[in-house]
Design an enzyme around this catalytic site. Sequence first.
Site, mmCIF file in Angstrom:
data_model
loop_
_atom_site.group_PDB
_atom_site.id
_atom_site.type_symbol
_atom_site.label_atom_id
_atom_site.label_comp_id
_atom_site.label_asym_id
_atom_site.label_seq_id
_atom_site.Cartn_x
_atom_site.Cartn_y
_atom_site.Cartn_z
ATOM 1 N N LYS A 11 0.822 -1.208 0.000
ATOM 2 C CA LYS A 11 0.000 0.000 0.000
ATOM 3 C C LYS A 11 0.864 1.269 0.000
ATOM 4 C CE LYS A 11 -3.836 -2.238 2.421
ATOM 5 N NZ LYS A 11 -4.666 -2.198 3.643
ATOM 6 N N TYR A 51 -12.151 -2.689 -3.717
ATOM 7 C CA TYR A 51 -12.742 -2.737 -2.375
ATOM 8 C C TYR A 51 -14.268 -2.723 -2.401
ATOM 9 C CZ TYR A 51 -8.069 -2.043 -0.462
ATOM 10 O OH TYR A 51 -6.750 -2.190 -0.117
ATOM 11 N N ASN A 114 -1.636 0.036 7.142
ATOM 12 C CA ASN A 114 -1.108 -1.259 7.569
ATOM 13 C C ASN A 114 -0.230 -1.941 6.519
ATOM 14 O OD1 ASN A 114 -3.011 -2.238 5.788
ATOM 15 N ND2 ASN A 114 -4.350 -3.068 7.352
ATOM 16 N N HIS A 117 -1.821 -5.387 1.505
ATOM 17 C CA HIS A 117 -3.102 -6.064 1.278
ATOM 18 C C HIS A 117 -2.797 -7.416 0.655
ATOM 19 C CE1 HIS A 117 -7.146 -6.866 -0.361
ATOM 20 N NE2 HIS A 117 -6.490 -7.295 -1.420
ATOM 21 N N GLU A 128 -9.110 -10.095 -7.798
ATOM 22 C CA GLU A 128 -8.181 -8.985 -7.588
ATOM 23 C C GLU A 128 -7.028 -9.020 -8.596
ATOM 24 O OE1 GLU A 128 -7.356 -9.430 -3.395
ATOM 25 O OE2 GLU A 128 -9.239 -8.457 -2.843
#
Length: 147
Positions: A11, A51, A114, A117, A128
Amino acid sequence: MSIQRTFVMIKPDGVRRNLIGEIISRFEKRGLKIIGLKMVKIDRPTAERLYEEHKGKSFFEELISYITSGPVVCMVIEGDEAVSVVRKMIGNTDPKEAPPGTIRGDYALSKAENVIHASDSEEKAKREMSIFFKEEELVTPLAQVHM
């Protein structure tokens, strides 16, 4: 042995903090193969597609804003039980719950930032991967090619 492919994305915070090499190294040291790799800047429509299961949730707009805030590194990783192995390696979404030694346990700063992913099922991995990669962009490592 069940060879699987999974989708992984470093990310914007992971890219910004120069963690790309460290994260890729962890997967390679675990014996997983990187068969697709690209750095991209995600636009809003792509982020919403990625998402879509979170649409309507309170954190959706913040998530979309964050994931479109800078470049990300997208990967397709292949290996034995790749989906579950990668999920174990990255750790819990909340870094406070992620054990040391996991990617999030070692590098994530918050639940929102975080670092990484990863797909949580083979079905999601396929979906994805298809958002970011065409099949012809995925390369079987030379060591696996039978001559």
